[in-house]
Design a protein around this motif. Sequence first.
Motif, PDB file in Angstrom:
ATOM      1  N   ASP A 135      26.988  39.528  48.226  1.00 25.13           N
ATOM      2  CA  ASP A 135      28.068  39.571  48.928  1.00 25.13           C
ATOM      3  C   ASP A 135      28.091  38.744  50.119  1.00 25.13           C
ATOM      4  O   ASP A 135      28.980  38.446  50.803  1.00 25.13           O
ATOM      5  CB  ASP A 135      28.550  41.057  49.244  1.00 25.13           C
ATOM      6  CG  ASP A 135      29.081  41.834  48.160  1.00 25.13           C
ATOM      7  OD1 ASP A 135      29.466  41.031  47.133  1.00 25.13           O
ATOM      8  OD2 ASP A 135      28.912  42.986  48.029  1.00 25.13           O
TER       9      ASP A 135
ATOM     10  N   GLU B  93      25.735  40.202  38.770  1.00 29.38           N
ATOM     11  CA  GLU B  93      26.902  40.034  40.089  1.00 29.38           C
ATOM     12  C   GLU B  93      26.917  38.402  40.421  1.00 29.38           C
ATOM     13  O   GLU B  93      27.837  37.979  40.551  1.00 29.38           O
ATOM     14  CB  GLU B  93      26.260  40.677  41.221  1.00 29.38           C
ATOM     15  CG  GLU B  93      26.307  42.122  41.443  1.00 29.38           C
ATOM     16  CD  GLU B  93      25.120  42.917  40.702  1.00 29.38           C
ATOM     17  OE1 GLU B  93      25.000  43.966  40.505  1.00 29.38           O
ATOM     18  OE2 GLU B  93      23.878  42.007  40.335  1.00 29.38           O
TER      19      GLU B  93
ATOM     20  N   ARG C  46      30.089  35.265  39.752  1.00 23.67           N
ATOM     21  CA  ARG C  46      30.325  34.453  40.692  1.00 23.67           C
ATOM     22  C   ARG C  46      30.337  33.073  40.353  1.00 23.67           C
ATOM     23  O   ARG C  46      30.811  32.166  40.994  1.00 23.67           O
ATOM     24  CB  ARG C  46      29.690  34.778  41.934  1.00 23.67           C
ATOM     25  CG  ARG C  46      29.885  36.112  42.641  1.00 23.67           C
ATOM     26  CD  ARG C  46      29.892  36.127  43.996  1.00 23.67           C
ATOM     27  NE  ARG C  46      30.220  35.224  44.995  1.00 23.67           N
ATOM     28  CZ  ARG C  46      29.931  35.030  46.313  1.00 23.67           C
ATOM     29  NH1 ARG C  46      29.194  36.138  46.628  1.00 23.67           N
ATOM     30  NH2 ARG C  46      30.554  34.043  47.036  1.00 23.67           N
TER      31      ARG C  46
END
Length: 173
Positions: free
Chosen positions: A66, A111, A115
């Motif tokens: 993130d 994750e 992306r």
Amino acid sequence: MRGFFAIGAERISKPMNLGALMRTGHAFGASFVFSIRAAKNIKEGHWADTSKSEDQIPFYQWDTVDEMQLPRGCQLVGIELTDDAVMLPSFRHPPQAAYILGPEKGNLSPEILARCAHVVKIPTKFCINVSLAGALVMYDRHLSMGGHTPRPIMPGGSDAPRKYVPGPDRKRS
């Protein structure tokens, strides 16, 4: 060549691999190098980076996926051996790209894969060293986007007609 690129790794654990990736990125003209969730001793990677790339290009170290912030328009390209990945020789590189490799003993995280705008695999029988994989991707980008002449049909150099230039010992009077 237009555009820019970056090279990085997720959960890289061996400082010398990161140093080699930084050095090769510097050699191929990377705009920056990055890591996500790198091992704590990763700062020792400068020992393998004899080009001192940290003085020439930025290095970003993010603790989480993130936290990663890429420039606007930059596409994240995962390098991973997955069934649906595009083979590197068939891949058209985006003008603005950040290439990310997985750790030495593992795969890119779900994750990161979520992306990625693209996932590419190097056509090998099994996984190879992370810094070598990065070098191959950067070399392929350089070849495909560098404006080089097409490869010759026959083995050897250029197919372009060679201009004869007499050597000093062959000049006619």
